[in-house]
Design an enzyme around this catalytic site. Sequence first.
Site: not given
Length: 277
Positions: A221, A255
């Site tokens: 991210k 995840r």
Amino acid sequence: MTINCKGRLVDLSYPRVMGILNITPDSFHDGGKHKGRDAILKHAARMLDEGASFLDIGAYSSRPGAADIPMVEEEERILPVIEWLMEAFPQSILSVDTFRSEVARKCLDRGAAMINDITAGAGDSSMMPLAAKYQVPYCMMHMKGTPQTMKKLAVYQDLISEVYFSLSEKVALARSFGISDLLIDPGFGFAKTISQNFELLRNLDFFRYFELPLLVGISRKSMIYKSLDTKVSESLNGTTALHMMALSKGAVILRVHDVAEAMECIVMFQRTSGVKA
């Protein structure tokens, strides 16, 4: 700590990996990468072989500013993929990444075993009753607004308290519907600035008070690649570093885009912490 996935009890007393399978054309890292049945099955097989306990299938891009798409388009993307995966890997545990109850229902009817809802029920009031009816694990994420509006809503007086309180309300609501297996995700990158994301990570262990499985999605991210002044394609090392911190603060499901590397991170965490599979 266990969750029931289609009659199979999954032990979460040690960390697990959830492999990301995006079938959207515009996801921030792998958008448009996995096209067609063969490519999708090849990627899924690789993640399972590398040790993923779950595969999270998403057909609606939730990156900041992503375009909204009609439900019929989401269904056209995701339903064939669920069918292909269940045919090829019938023992796999598929999570459907959607906030639409009708999409979730059709995926569950085709073999999916859990729901990953970025809106924690706010996007569709029928989602929690559906999860209760099917008695599948339900992952609730913290987010303010929608993918289209959340960047403008990253304003908090007390980030940790507000995220915790919001999730506690969702937990109570889910319990009122009769959902047995709940997971929580504090929502890194969703209505949170880079500095807020790191504050959330530093205080991640606070969310252990829920005594629920904690899922963390920080893979590649912007909090990583912008902090390192690099590109998303070069953010794996930073991802691994933050995965280790997340594990040390109580995350039980990572995840991720890169399953093999996350599994190696878990092994190192287990060796240093004494947590054993």
